[in-house]
Design an enzyme around this catalytic site. Sequence first.
Site, PDB file in Angstrom:
ATOM      1  N   HIS A   9       0.660  -1.280   0.173  1.00 34.56           N
ATOM      2  CA  HIS A   9       0.059   0.081   0.079  1.00 34.56           C
ATOM      3  C   HIS A   9       0.986   1.396   0.058  1.00 34.56           C
ATOM      4  CE1 HIS A   9       1.445  -1.627   4.346  1.00 34.56           C
ATOM      5  NE2 HIS A   9       1.072  -0.166   4.483  1.00 34.56           N
ATOM      6  N   GLY A  75      11.411  -4.379   3.465  1.00 35.17           N
ATOM      7  CA  GLY A  75      11.026  -5.122   3.330  1.00 35.17           C
ATOM      8  C   GLY A  75      11.090  -6.119   2.087  1.00 35.17           C
ATOM      9  N   GLU A  76      11.004  -5.277   1.162  1.00 35.80           N
ATOM     10  CA  GLU A  76      10.138  -5.904  -0.297  1.00 35.80           C
ATOM     11  C   GLU A  76      11.428  -6.638  -0.894  1.00 35.80           C
ATOM     12  OE1 GLU A  76       7.406  -3.297   1.098  1.00 35.80           O
ATOM     13  OE2 GLU A  76       9.569  -2.673   1.562  1.00 35.80           O
ATOM     14  N   HIS A 103      28.579  -3.470 -10.652  1.00 34.17           N
ATOM     15  CA  HIS A 103      28.631  -4.075  -9.172  1.00 34.17           C
ATOM     16  C   HIS A 103      28.013  -5.396  -8.710  1.00 34.17           C
ATOM     17  CE1 HIS A 103      31.699  -1.128  -7.835  1.00 34.17           C
ATOM     18  NE2 HIS A 103      31.693  -0.562  -9.449  1.00 34.17           N
ATOM     19  N   ARG A 138      36.523  -9.286 -10.879  1.00 28.25           N
ATOM     20  CA  ARG A 138      36.082  -9.153  -9.942  1.00 28.25           C
ATOM     21  C   ARG A 138      34.434  -8.833  -9.547  1.00 28.25           C
ATOM     22  NH1 ARG A 138      36.026  -3.687  -6.817  1.00 28.25           N
ATOM     23  NH2 ARG A 138      35.649  -2.354  -8.842  1.00 28.25           N
TER      24      ARG A 138
END
Length: 172
Positions: A9, A75-76, A103, A138
Amino acid sequence: MRVHLGCDHAGLELKSHLVQWLVDHDHEPVDHGPFVYDALDDYPVFCLRAAEGVAADRAAGLDSLGVVIGGSGNGEQIAANKVEGIRAALAWSEETAALAREHNDAWVVAVGGRMHPLDELTRLVEVFLTTPFTGEERHARRIGQLSSYETTGKLPPLPASAQSAPAAADDA
């Protein structure tokens, strides 16, 4: 480019804006919801689907990325990273959005809808979508270590410089 979107939301307004912005910039948005405001919705429901959409597209050889949006984006990002093969990065500046791609070859960006004004959030997504992975050895090596751990559960070997613990320093 196909761009999968999911939010909760707190990200609904930005997601709606981004869907139109993506169309205006010749991208193909795939909206995994939500589609109406519900203050009690659960971000994993939508963000996992967005990340799975990216993973499925990539497995099929398609060039797609994802955007997941919440109040902070934390959280997403965690939800998206639960999908096998996905590397999701939280972006809070243009530099972090670019580095996520350059990267880390992140395929999903998480942004906090309550952390930035709309134009700034749009710019973070734009930077993420338009920045390529450098492919430097790398960075590829590090991504390989993460991918290997994800599939085998085995930690990468320690480098020679980390084989023994340093001597403790005297407090005297």
